[in-house]
Scaffold this active site. Structure first.
Site, PDB file in Angstrom:
ATOM      1  N   CYS A 132     -27.390   9.030 -28.767  1.00 59.45           N
ATOM      2  CA  CYS A 132     -26.008   9.469 -28.613  1.00 59.45           C
ATOM      3  C   CYS A 132     -25.066   8.596 -29.450  1.00 59.45           C
ATOM      4  O   CYS A 132     -25.468   7.573 -29.999  1.00 59.45           O
ATOM      5  CB  CYS A 132     -25.615   9.388 -27.141  1.00 59.45           C
ATOM      6  SG  CYS A 132     -25.497   7.682 -26.554  1.00 59.45           S
TER       7      CYS A 132
ATOM      8  N   CYS B 135     -26.486   3.011 -22.401  1.00 55.28           N
ATOM      9  CA  CYS B 135     -26.697   3.035 -23.857  1.00 55.28           C
ATOM     10  C   CYS B 135     -26.654   1.618 -24.423  1.00 55.28           C
ATOM     11  O   CYS B 135     -27.384   1.301 -25.362  1.00 55.28           O
ATOM     12  CB  CYS B 135     -25.646   3.896 -24.545  1.00 55.28           C
ATOM     13  SG  CYS B 135     -25.365   5.485 -23.751  1.00 55.28           S
TER      14      CYS B 135
ATOM     15  N   ASP C 238     -33.336   8.847 -25.685  1.00 53.65           N
ATOM     16  CA  ASP C 238     -32.874   8.141 -26.877  1.00 53.65           C
ATOM     17  C   ASP C 238     -33.806   6.981 -27.227  1.00 53.65           C
ATOM     18  O   ASP C 238     -34.360   6.332 -26.337  1.00 53.65           O
ATOM     19  CB  ASP C 238     -31.455   7.603 -26.667  1.00 53.65           C
ATOM     20  CG  ASP C 238     -30.443   8.737 -26.598  1.00 53.65           C
ATOM     21  OD1 ASP C 238     -30.853   9.896 -26.777  1.00 53.65           O
ATOM     22  OD2 ASP C 238     -29.261   8.466 -26.373  1.00 53.65           O
TER      23      ASP C 238
ATOM     24  N   CYS D  38     -32.743   9.878 -20.940  1.00 52.51           N
ATOM     25  CA  CYS D  38     -32.006  10.657 -21.951  1.00 52.51           C
ATOM     26  C   CYS D  38     -32.844  10.910 -23.194  1.00 52.51           C
ATOM     27  O   CYS D  38     -32.500  11.750 -24.014  1.00 52.51           O
ATOM     28  CB  CYS D  38     -30.705   9.956 -22.335  1.00 52.51           C
ATOM     29  SG  CYS D  38     -30.969   8.369 -23.150  1.00 52.51           S
TER      30      CYS D  38
HETATM   31  S1  FES Z   1     -27.233   8.787 -23.672  1.00 49.41           S
HETATM   32 FE1  FES Z   1     -29.049   7.653 -23.789  1.00 49.41          FE
HETATM   33  S2  FES Z   1     -28.651   5.938 -24.986  1.00 49.41           S
HETATM   34 FE2  FES Z   1     -26.804   7.014 -24.848  1.00 49.41          FE
END
Ligand code: FES
Length: 162
Positions: free
Chosen positions: A68, A112, A45, A43
């Site tokens: 997110c 996450c 992040d 993702c």
């Molecule tokens: S979508 Fe990647 S940490 Fe939440």
């Protein structure tokens, strides 16, 4: 447990929504004792934790998260869970505990919560690694094991037995 239609199309607990809306301990610590950064390549992040350690306890914990809403809520709750704990206690915080403390996360958002405890543990490991290094007894600058003199202050470090 009451779930709310929250961020985007996911159902989140009230606690997730609250920590997302009012995250605690956001920011960086100046001159931190340890820093840990982890990212999720899928993702994209990224989460960083900064810690201050006093007498073996986490006296301050802050974070910066590029991610997110769930990742922000996770960072916030981890900082609260860790603050004031001993290093050993903080190392026992698991990703499952983080998700449970938030009242659960949707299955496709569980990844996450994985970043939270991992980033915290990395910051603690960074601190432990740094404190295992040698420091000059005169200026506290970092020195290598075998250094005959301190490269920061220039003092002779060889014990001549006199
Ligand atoms: S979508 Fe990647 S940490 Fe939440």
């Amino acid at each position: 447990m009451k779930l709310e239609r929250g961020i985007g199309m996911f159902d989140y607990s009230q606690k997730v929504m609250e920590h997302f809306a009012n995250p605690r301990n956001v920011g960086e610590i100046k001159n931190p004792d340890g820093v840990g950064t982890v990212g999720n390549p899928v993702c994209g992040d990224v989460m960083s934790f900064y810690i201050k350690v006093d007498n073996g306890r986490l006296s301050d914990v802050k974070f910066k998260t590029f991610g997110c809403g769930a990742a922000i809520a996770v960072s916030s709750i981890v900082s609260e869970m860790a603050k004031g704990k001993t290093l050993q206690e903080a190392m026992t915080i698991t990703n499952k505990m983080v998700a449970a403390e938030l009242g659960g996360l949707p299955p496709n958002k569980l990844h996450c919560s994985n970043l939270g405890a991992d980033a915290l543990h990395k910051a603690i490991e960074d601190y432990q690694q740094k404190s295992a290094e040698c420091h000059c007894p005169y200026c506290d600058g970092r020195i290598s094991d075998e250094a005959p003199f301190c490269q920061a202050c220039g003092k002779d470090l060889v014990d001549r037995g006199s």
